[in-house]
Design a protein around this motif. Structure first.
Motif, mmCIF file in Angstrom:
data_model
loop_
_atom_site.group_PDB
_atom_site.id
_atom_site.type_symbol
_atom_site.label_atom_id
_atom_site.label_comp_id
_atom_site.label_asym_id
_atom_site.label_seq_id
_atom_site.Cartn_x
_atom_site.Cartn_y
_atom_site.Cartn_z
ATOM 1 N N LYS A 186 17.733 -3.731 -56.058
ATOM 2 C CA LYS A 186 17.904 -5.030 -55.404
ATOM 3 C C LYS A 186 18.617 -6.022 -56.315
ATOM 4 N N LYS A 245 13.719 -17.045 -46.843
ATOM 5 C CA LYS A 245 13.605 -15.614 -46.579
ATOM 6 C C LYS A 245 13.994 -14.759 -47.789
ATOM 7 N N TYR A 246 13.488 -15.166 -48.976
ATOM 8 C CA TYR A 246 13.742 -14.388 -50.182
ATOM 9 C C TYR A 246 13.016 -13.054 -50.086
ATOM 10 N N ASN A 247 13.571 -12.022 -50.700
ATOM 11 C CA ASN A 247 12.884 -10.732 -50.716
ATOM 12 C C ASN A 247 11.663 -10.841 -51.622
ATOM 13 N N ASN A 248 10.761 -9.879 -51.523
ATOM 14 C CA ASN A 248 9.495 -9.941 -52.257
ATOM 15 C C ASN A 248 9.661 -10.052 -53.768
ATOM 16 N N VAL A 261 20.946 -8.572 -54.552
ATOM 17 C CA VAL A 261 20.160 -9.468 -53.699
ATOM 18 C C VAL A 261 19.433 -10.504 -54.546
ATOM 19 N N GLU A 302 19.919 -14.605 -54.661
ATOM 20 C CA GLU A 302 18.809 -15.474 -54.273
ATOM 21 C C GLU A 302 18.378 -16.417 -55.393
ATOM 22 N N THR A 330 12.128 -11.427 -55.546
ATOM 23 C CA THR A 330 12.537 -12.783 -55.913
ATOM 24 C C THR A 330 11.383 -13.758 -55.738
ATOM 25 N N GLU A 378 14.319 -1.343 -58.360
ATOM 26 C CA GLU A 378 14.100 -1.476 -56.923
ATOM 27 C C GLU A 378 15.421 -1.471 -56.142
#
Length: 210
Positions: free
Chosen positions: A50, A97-100, A53, A57, A102, A48
């Motif tokens: 990510k 506000k973690y990405n999807n 990120v 996180e 995580t 992905e």
């Protein structure tokens, strides 16, 4: 949502049966429950795009747990139901506000009853990140803390053992039980130069002789 389900499925497969979906190339092979979850998350993050990120996180989450005794006890207690832990994690993920990817990873850990292993899984993930960067962990344990000059000299000497393109991340520890000398662990290599180990060796030799 597709990413969420894909990552969740990947982790579930790791924790139960053989993985059918081909993983992204991993910089380090890790085994056991912690290794399987860490590898699944790493692979999903690579696909992905990510990785950085997710790395940031999950470590932020680990720091949050380690600095909040109530949260740590809540997640570790078997008396608390999975659903309660899942809801608590979801609130944290939303507030931070973690990405999807995580958020979904922690959700899956909660659903599978593995959230209490999150710190160990994150530690395994960090090992993979270090390996990707060409970093090799070196742990030096001595009977007492070294002086600044001694520690500097030792670290300089150890750096000479790093292979081309690799860098040593040196961690110093103290264990009075060693009595003297040191124990050095570099990657998967272990060197015991402690007085305690020598005494044990000589004791065993004496026992055999007697």
């Amino acid at each position: 949502m597709a990413t969420f389900r894909g990552a969740g499925l990947l982790v579930r497969q790791f924790s139960t049966t053989a993985v059918r979906e081909k993983l992204a190339e991993l910089p380090l092979k890790l085994y056991g429950v912690n290794g399987r979850y860490a590898s699944a998350l790493y692979s999903a993050a690579i696909k992905e795009k990510k990785l950085d990120v997710v790395h940031k996180e999950i470590n932020a989450f680990m720091n949050l747990v380690e600095t909040d005794p109530k949260l740590k006890d809540f997640l570790a207690s078997p008396a608390n139901k999975r659903a309660a832990k899942r809801d608590a994690i979801a609130k944290i993920a939303k507030s931070q506000k973690y990405n999807n990817l995580t958020a979904n990873f922690f959700n899956v850990l909660s659903e599978n009853g593995r959230i209490q292993l999150s710190t160990n899984i994150i530690a395994a993930f960090n090992k993979m990140m270090s390996a990707q960067k060409g970093e090799v962990t070196c742990v030096v344990t001595t009977a007492k803390a070294l002086g600044s000059a001694e520690e500097k000299e030792l670290k300089a000497a150890l750096q000479g053992f790093a292979k081309s393109g690799k860098s040593l991340i040196i961690e110093m520890k103290v264990d009075p039980a060693l009595l003297g000398g040191m124990v050095v662990s570099i990657g998967d290599k272990f060197i015991d130069m402690s007085i305690a180990s020598k005494m044990l060796k000589y004791t065993n030799v004496i026992k055999v002789a007697v």
